[in-house]
Design an enzyme around this catalytic site. Sequence first.
Site, PDB file in Angstrom:
ATOM      1  N   GLY A  12       0.775  -1.239   0.000  1.00 17.33           N
ATOM      2  CA  GLY A  12       0.000   0.000   0.000  1.00 17.33           C
ATOM      3  C   GLY A  12       0.807   1.291   0.000  1.00 17.33           C
ATOM      4  O   GLY A  12       0.303   2.328   0.411  1.00 17.33           O
ATOM      5  N   SER A  13       2.042   1.246  -0.507  1.00 15.57           N
ATOM      6  CA  SER A  13       2.808   2.502  -0.515  1.00 15.57           C
ATOM      7  C   SER A  13       2.227   3.493  -1.525  1.00 15.57           C
ATOM      8  O   SER A  13       2.250   4.706  -1.294  1.00 15.57           O
ATOM      9  CB  SER A  13       4.294   2.246  -0.785  1.00 15.57           C
ATOM     10  OG  SER A  13       4.510   1.838  -2.114  1.00 15.57           O
ATOM     11  N   ASN A  14       1.696   2.998  -2.631  1.00 16.52           N
ATOM     12  CA  ASN A  14       1.059   3.918  -3.587  1.00 16.52           C
ATOM     13  C   ASN A  14      -0.230   4.485  -3.014  1.00 16.52           C
ATOM     14  O   ASN A  14      -0.543   5.660  -3.223  1.00 16.52           O
ATOM     15  CB  ASN A  14       0.810   3.210  -4.924  1.00 16.52           C
ATOM     16  CG  ASN A  14       2.071   3.161  -5.764  1.00 16.52           C
ATOM     17  OD1 ASN A  14       2.490   4.164  -6.325  1.00 16.52           O
ATOM     18  ND2 ASN A  14       2.716   1.999  -5.814  1.00 16.52           N
ATOM     19  N   LYS A  64     -14.786 -14.720  -7.493  1.00 17.79           N
ATOM     20  CA  LYS A  64     -14.520 -13.471  -8.214  1.00 17.79           C
ATOM     21  C   LYS A  64     -15.799 -12.694  -8.564  1.00 17.79           C
ATOM     22  O   LYS A  64     -15.873 -11.480  -8.394  1.00 17.79           O
ATOM     23  CB  LYS A  64     -13.773 -13.834  -9.486  1.00 17.79           C
ATOM     24  CG  LYS A  64     -13.357 -12.704 -10.358  1.00 17.79           C
ATOM     25  CD  LYS A  64     -12.443 -13.267 -11.426  1.00 17.79           C
ATOM     26  CE  LYS A  64     -11.911 -12.215 -12.330  1.00 17.79           C
ATOM     27  NZ  LYS A  64     -10.631 -12.601 -12.915  1.00 17.79           N
ATOM     28  N   MET A  89      -3.453  -7.474  -7.227  1.00 18.71           N
ATOM     29  CA  MET A  89      -2.824  -8.596  -7.910  1.00 18.71           C
ATOM     30  C   MET A  89      -3.816  -9.545  -8.599  1.00 18.71           C
ATOM     31  O   MET A  89      -3.442 -10.636  -9.003  1.00 18.71           O
ATOM     32  CB  MET A  89      -1.948  -9.383  -6.928  1.00 18.71           C
ATOM     33  CG  MET A  89      -0.826  -8.560  -6.312  1.00 18.71           C
ATOM     34  SD  MET A  89       0.191  -7.689  -7.547  1.00 18.71           S
ATOM     35  CE  MET A  89       1.219  -9.044  -8.111  1.00 18.71           C
ATOM     36  N   ARG A  90      -5.068  -9.145  -8.721  1.00 19.99           N
ATOM     37  CA  ARG A  90      -6.058  -9.978  -9.422  1.00 19.99           C
ATOM     38  C   ARG A  90      -6.366  -9.379 -10.780  1.00 19.99           C
ATOM     39  O   ARG A  90      -6.240  -8.175 -10.979  1.00 19.99           O
ATOM     40  CB  ARG A  90      -7.359 -10.034  -8.626  1.00 19.99           C
ATOM     41  CG  ARG A  90      -7.172 -10.492  -7.208  1.00 19.99           C
ATOM     42  CD  ARG A  90      -7.804 -11.831  -7.037  1.00 19.99           C
ATOM     43  NE  ARG A  90      -7.668 -12.262  -5.659  1.00 19.99           N
ATOM     44  CZ  ARG A  90      -7.969 -13.479  -5.256  1.00 19.99           C
ATOM     45  NH1 ARG A  90      -8.425 -14.381  -6.110  1.00 19.99           N
ATOM     46  NH2 ARG A  90      -7.828 -13.826  -3.999  1.00 19.99           N
ATOM     47  N   ASN A 106      -4.612   1.943 -13.614  1.00 13.04           N
ATOM     48  CA  ASN A 106      -3.633   1.064 -12.960  1.00 13.04           C
ATOM     49  C   ASN A 106      -2.243   1.678 -13.068  1.00 13.04           C
ATOM     50  O   ASN A 106      -1.957   2.449 -13.984  1.00 13.04           O
ATOM     51  CB  ASN A 106      -3.644  -0.315 -13.643  1.00 13.04           C
ATOM     52  CG  ASN A 106      -2.737  -1.306 -12.935  1.00 13.04           C
ATOM     53  OD1 ASN A 106      -2.685  -1.356 -11.693  1.00 13.04           O
ATOM     54  ND2 ASN A 106      -2.002  -2.098 -13.705  1.00 13.04           N
ATOM     55  N   HIS A 108       1.797   0.452 -13.254  1.00 14.72           N
ATOM     56  CA  HIS A 108       2.615  -0.746 -13.506  1.00 14.72           C
ATOM     57  C   HIS A 108       4.096  -0.357 -13.475  1.00 14.72           C
ATOM     58  O   HIS A 108       4.485   0.643 -14.080  1.00 14.72           O
ATOM     59  CB  HIS A 108       2.249  -1.363 -14.860  1.00 14.72           C
ATOM     60  CG  HIS A 108       3.012  -2.620 -15.124  1.00 14.72           C
ATOM     61  ND1 HIS A 108       2.678  -3.819 -14.534  1.00 14.72           N
ATOM     62  CD2 HIS A 108       4.123  -2.841 -15.848  1.00 14.72           C
ATOM     63  CE1 HIS A 108       3.563  -4.738 -14.904  1.00 14.72           C
ATOM     64  NE2 HIS A 108       4.440  -4.173 -15.708  1.00 14.72           N
TER      65      HIS A 108
HETATM   66  C1  GRF Z   1       3.718  -1.213  -7.389  1.00 14.65           C
HETATM   67  O1  GRF Z   1       5.031  -1.397  -7.852  1.00 14.65           O
HETATM   68  C2  GRF Z   1       2.752  -1.121  -8.536  1.00 14.65           C
HETATM   69  O2  GRF Z   1       3.301  -0.570  -9.683  1.00 14.65           O
HETATM   70  C3  GRF Z   1       2.430  -2.584  -8.798  1.00 14.65           C
HETATM   71  O3  GRF Z   1       2.382  -3.166  -7.521  1.00 14.65           O
HETATM   72  C4  GRF Z   1       3.231  -2.440  -6.630  1.00 14.65           C
HETATM   73  C5  GRF Z   1       2.428  -2.084  -5.435  1.00 14.65           C
HETATM   74  O4  GRF Z   1       3.205  -1.515  -4.408  1.00 14.65           O
HETATM   75  N1  GRF Z   1       1.202  -2.694  -9.560  1.00 14.65           N
HETATM   76  P1  GRF Z   1       2.486  -0.867  -3.167  1.00 14.65           P
HETATM   77  O5  GRF Z   1       1.537  -1.907  -2.571  1.00 14.65           O
HETATM   78  O6  GRF Z   1       1.759   0.339  -3.636  1.00 14.65           O
HETATM   79  O7  GRF Z   1       3.587  -0.527  -2.199  1.00 14.65           O
END
Ligand code: GRF
Length: 197
Positions: A12-14, A64, A89-90, A106, A108
């Site tokens: 969850g850092s993003n 799902k 991740m799904r 999203n 990536h």
């Molecule tokens: C990130 O690198 C994002 O690009 C990818 O999964 C990772 C998630 O990292 N889809 P976080 O959970 O946000 O730390």
Amino acid sequence: MTSFCIVLSGRGSNMEALADAVRDGRLDARVEFVASDAPDAPGLEKAHRRGIDTVVLPYASEGKENAERRLSGLCSARGVEWIVLAGFMRILSPEFVTAHAGRIVNIHPSLLPSFPGRDGIGDAWRFGVAVTGVTIHLVDAGIDSGRILAQRAVEIFPEDSLENLEEKIHTTEHALYWKTLSELFRTGVPAERRWRR
Ligand code: GRF
């Protein structure tokens, strides 16, 4: 004010970087809730501690289709305009993607279309590229294949390690995601291809 939800599976850092941008007024929007398929995702706990509503999507117990139905239901009940994936991740079903077409974003950790899939950073590292990066894109029914909204390059130097590359990628993600969403929320999906750096 634009409202969005964040969907994640892990750290969850993003999510935190987006929540910080909202809190500081850099991103003029509201995080309605944070959802996860993984009940033990650290990102859920982090969101909860910030006072954001959290939801566990019942992928494991109900499958799902029901999990996606729950997410759709919540989005319409809470007036969510954008579904922001941040380490989810799904793979979303084509039905879900169609129902929310052009409204799912999203992030990536590679320069798509290179290195799609679960391990964009590791795959680029093992391939030995000199430049990789971050892509923010709309989600379509394919895997990491939707319309690109923003990209930023990250160079790999001989002295870099995989760990240090991961750090550089994540720092880049945290700087790019809120900016891209800010523009997207203000102006919508650009009519023409336009690249943000
Ligand atoms: C990130 O690198 C994002 O690009 C990818 O999964 C990772 C998630 O990292 N889809 P976080 O959970 O946000 O730390």
